[in-house]
Scaffold this motif. Structure first.
Motif, PDB file in Angstrom:
ATOM      1  N   ILE A   1      -1.998  -4.211  56.207  1.00 42.52           N
ATOM      2  CA  ILE A   1      -2.378  -5.447  55.566  1.00 42.52           C
ATOM      3  C   ILE A   1      -1.559  -6.589  56.041  1.00 42.52           C
ATOM      4  O   ILE A   1      -0.446  -6.346  56.334  1.00 42.52           O
ATOM      5  N   GLY A   2      -2.035  -7.547  56.622  1.00 45.93           N
ATOM      6  CA  GLY A   2      -1.476  -8.723  57.296  1.00 45.93           C
ATOM      7  C   GLY A   2      -0.015  -9.064  56.270  1.00 45.93           C
ATOM      8  O   GLY A   2      -0.501  -9.469  55.215  1.00 45.93           O
ATOM      9  N   PHE A   3       1.114  -9.556  57.006  1.00 47.99           N
ATOM     10  CA  PHE A   3       2.411  -9.840  56.218  1.00 47.99           C
ATOM     11  C   PHE A   3       2.780  -8.906  55.274  1.00 47.99           C
ATOM     12  O   PHE A   3       3.930  -9.110  54.694  1.00 47.99           O
ATOM     13  N   ALA A   4       2.263  -7.721  55.076  1.00 44.41           N
ATOM     14  CA  ALA A   4       2.824  -6.657  53.996  1.00 44.41           C
ATOM     15  C   ALA A   4       3.601  -5.670  54.906  1.00 44.41           C
ATOM     16  O   ALA A   4       4.540  -5.184  54.182  1.00 44.41           O
ATOM     17  N   THR A   5       3.897  -5.607  56.150  1.00 44.79           N
ATOM     18  CA  THR A   5       4.750  -4.800  56.816  1.00 44.79           C
ATOM     19  C   THR A   5       5.950  -5.526  57.223  1.00 44.79           C
ATOM     20  O   THR A   5       5.963  -6.785  57.905  1.00 44.79           O
ATOM     21  N   ASN A   6       7.158  -5.190  56.616  1.00 49.09           N
ATOM     22  CA  ASN A   6       8.457  -5.943  56.713  1.00 49.09           C
ATOM     23  C   ASN A   6       9.681  -5.002  56.765  1.00 49.09           C
ATOM     24  O   ASN A   6       9.877  -4.514  55.824  1.00 49.09           O
ATOM     25  N   HIS A   7      10.263  -4.917  58.019  1.00 47.43           N
ATOM     26  CA  HIS A   7      11.395  -4.027  57.938  1.00 47.43           C
ATOM     27  C   HIS A   7      12.950  -4.777  57.795  1.00 47.43           C
ATOM     28  O   HIS A   7      13.926  -4.138  58.142  1.00 47.43           O
ATOM     29  N   LEU A   8      12.639  -5.999  57.228  1.00 51.11           N
ATOM     30  CA  LEU A   8      13.872  -6.963  56.924  1.00 51.11           C
ATOM     31  C   LEU A   8      14.690  -6.071  55.864  1.00 51.11           C
ATOM     32  O   LEU A   8      14.141  -5.607  54.696  1.00 51.11           O
ATOM     33  N   VAL A   9      16.014  -5.778  56.079  1.00 54.20           N
ATOM     34  CA  VAL A   9      16.958  -5.170  55.183  1.00 54.20           C
ATOM     35  C   VAL A   9      17.363  -6.387  54.356  1.00 54.20           C
ATOM     36  O   VAL A   9      18.330  -7.056  54.735  1.00 54.20           O
TER      37      VAL A   9
ATOM     38  N   GLY B   1       4.547 -11.819  71.623  1.00 57.05           N
ATOM     39  CA  GLY B   1       5.787 -12.718  71.503  1.00 57.05           C
ATOM     40  C   GLY B   1       6.393 -12.241  70.475  1.00 57.05           C
ATOM     41  O   GLY B   1       6.535 -11.248  69.761  1.00 57.05           O
ATOM     42  N   SER B   2       7.657 -13.210  70.108  1.00 56.77           N
ATOM     43  CA  SER B   2       8.624 -12.836  69.184  1.00 56.77           C
ATOM     44  C   SER B   2       8.940 -14.067  68.432  1.00 56.77           C
ATOM     45  O   SER B   2       9.230 -15.162  68.867  1.00 56.77           O
ATOM     46  N   SER B   3       9.511 -13.829  67.149  1.00 56.84           N
ATOM     47  CA  SER B   3       9.881 -15.017  66.363  1.00 56.84           C
ATOM     48  C   SER B   3      11.469 -14.974  66.246  1.00 56.84           C
ATOM     49  O   SER B   3      11.980 -15.990  65.730  1.00 56.84           O
ATOM     50  N   LEU B   4      11.969 -14.018  66.756  1.00 55.04           N
ATOM     51  CA  LEU B   4      13.344 -13.859  66.819  1.00 55.04           C
ATOM     52  C   LEU B   4      14.163 -14.454  68.081  1.00 55.04           C
ATOM     53  O   LEU B   4      13.961 -14.238  69.059  1.00 55.04           O
TER      54      LEU B   4
ATOM     55  N   GLN C   1      -4.295 -13.742  65.683  1.00 57.05           N
ATOM     56  CA  GLN C   1      -4.269 -13.350  66.973  1.00 57.05           C
ATOM     57  C   GLN C   1      -3.483 -12.445  67.481  1.00 57.05           C
ATOM     58  O   GLN C   1      -3.346 -11.878  68.743  1.00 57.05           O
ATOM     59  N   GLY C   2      -2.532 -11.842  66.430  1.00 59.60           N
ATOM     60  CA  GLY C   2      -1.699 -10.685  67.006  1.00 59.60           C
ATOM     61  C   GLY C   2      -0.575 -11.313  67.820  1.00 59.60           C
ATOM     62  O   GLY C   2      -0.299 -10.615  68.873  1.00 59.60           O
ATOM     63  N   LEU C   3       0.020 -12.215  67.576  1.00 64.06           N
ATOM     64  CA  LEU C   3       1.018 -12.987  68.652  1.00 64.06           C
ATOM     65  C   LEU C   3       2.352 -12.299  68.393  1.00 64.06           C
ATOM     66  O   LEU C   3       3.131 -12.546  69.489  1.00 64.06           O
ATOM     67  N   VAL C   4       2.457 -11.801  67.618  1.00 64.46           N
ATOM     68  CA  VAL C   4       3.870 -11.142  67.296  1.00 64.46           C
ATOM     69  C   VAL C   4       3.627  -9.613  66.787  1.00 64.46           C
ATOM     70  O   VAL C   4       2.400  -9.221  66.169  1.00 64.46           O
ATOM     71  N   ARG C   5       4.558  -8.570  66.629  1.00 60.80           N
ATOM     72  CA  ARG C   5       4.434  -7.336  66.208  1.00 60.80           C
ATOM     73  C   ARG C   5       4.068  -7.442  64.640  1.00 60.80           C
ATOM     74  O   ARG C   5       4.519  -8.506  64.055  1.00 60.80           O
ATOM     75  N   PRO C   6       3.398  -6.397  64.157  1.00 60.65           N
ATOM     76  CA  PRO C   6       3.056  -6.676  62.685  1.00 60.65           C
ATOM     77  C   PRO C   6       4.265  -6.857  61.764  1.00 60.65           C
ATOM     78  O   PRO C   6       4.283  -7.589  60.948  1.00 60.65           O
ATOM     79  N   GLU C   7       5.583  -5.983  62.310  1.00 59.36           N
ATOM     80  CA  GLU C   7       6.539  -6.064  61.385  1.00 59.36           C
ATOM     81  C   GLU C   7       7.061  -7.557  61.238  1.00 59.36           C
ATOM     82  O   GLU C   7       7.980  -7.884  60.257  1.00 59.36           O
TER      83      GLU C   7
END
Length: 298
Positions: free
Chosen positions: A3-11, A49-52, A108-114
């Motif tokens: 589900i969009g925005f639901a995958t988040n590996h942030l500690v 791409g990446s937001s980092l 558009q899948g411009l970054v990885r799902p996580e």
């Protein structure tokens, strides 16, 4: 299916007992920056791409406002930074960067799902800061505290914390058909699940029943929770449910819906695979799309 925005590996970070956590993260050259120009993310261009962004990115910003130490992502400290909306124009002409809205990034899948989950966190918390610079209790200016996960009022001592607005979104079914509606702002042909904000003192189940009756005039009995989705526009949590309809007649609230109708499983199958001649399903990033697929599996 993610589900969009639901995958988040942030500690996620808590600044309890560490008042200098944000300052230390900003001073660390290895820290990654997630930059929002108003509500527009600035990405490094790539496949994906990446937001980092590198910490040196701060030197390219003409100015910035609040910063928040989000925590650790893929072993790297991450700081969210709010820049002015005009900052986006400085990077649009540079092919090294992609500057577009968060909804387009997801579809558009411009970054990885996580990273979508990371961007959702960033957008929500920075939007909260931009809207809460004054105390709701006394009206005095507030200041950032606890690495950005709190704002304090020095005048009256009130502490303010980021908020999330809960929203129920429901697939209402009766026998082998389901109830879907559309609003004028929807893309052409798209019908989706009904949805609405929870009210104070209301259970999730009662909110599903109330919103369905208010918008479509359909009575709902049993309700069960299925899944949830952070929805950072600006800071909602979509609580996905399946509800059992007790009545068939639809009475549309025209202030809420343009149309609502019952769809058969064959309708929904063709909507999901894009072959229906008259109707279309919500975008796959939306929890409504997930609810429809789960109903088809049942």
């Amino acid at each position: 299916m993610a589900i969009g925005f639901a995958t988040n590996h942030l500690v996620r970070h808590t600044a309890e007992g560490d008042p200098e956590a944000l300052a230390h993260a900003i001073a660390d050259a290895k820290t990654a920056m997630v930059v929002m120009a108003g509500d527009i993310p600035i990405l490094l261009t790539g496949q994906p791409g990446s937001s980092l962004l590198p910490a040196s990115m701060l030197e390219r910003l003409p100015d910035h406002k609040e910063q928040v130490f989000l925590g650790i992502f893929a072993g790297q400290k991450v700081v969210a930074t709010l820049a002015s909306p005009e900052t986006a124009d400085l990077f649009r002409a540079d092919p090294a960067f992609t500057v577009t809205d968060l909804r387009s990034i997801a579809t558009q899948g411009l970054v990885r799902p996580e990273e979508l989950g990371l961007l959702a966190t960033t957008k929500s918390v920075l939007d909260w800061h931009s809207r809460h610079r004054f105390c709701a209790n006394c009206g005095a200016p507030t200041s950032l505290a606890h690495a950005g996960f709190r704002r304090d009022c020095s005048a009256c001592g009130t502490q303010h914390f980021p908020r999330t607005d809960p929203v129920v979104i429901m697939l209402i079914a009766r026998d082998d058909k389901c109830l879907l509606g559309r609003q004028p702002r929807f893309a052409e042909k798209v019908y989706s699940c009904l949805a609405g904000f929870l009210e104070p003192g209301e259970t999730i189940e009662d909110a599903v029943r109330r919103e369905t009756f208010e918008e479509a005039g359909v009575h709902v009995g049993e309700v069960r929770y299925l899944a949830s989705q952070p929805w950072p526009f600006p800071s909602s949590l979509m609580i996905g449910c399946i509800g059992e309809a007790l009545s068939d007649e639809i009475v549309i609230d025209e202030a809420e819906l343009q149309d609502a109708r019952w769809f058969t499983r064959d309708d929904v199958r063709r909507m999901l695979d894009g072959t229906h001649e008259h109707y279309a399903a919500p975008n796959p990033i939306a929890i409504a799309h997930y609810l429809l697929r789960e109903w088809m599996r049942s």
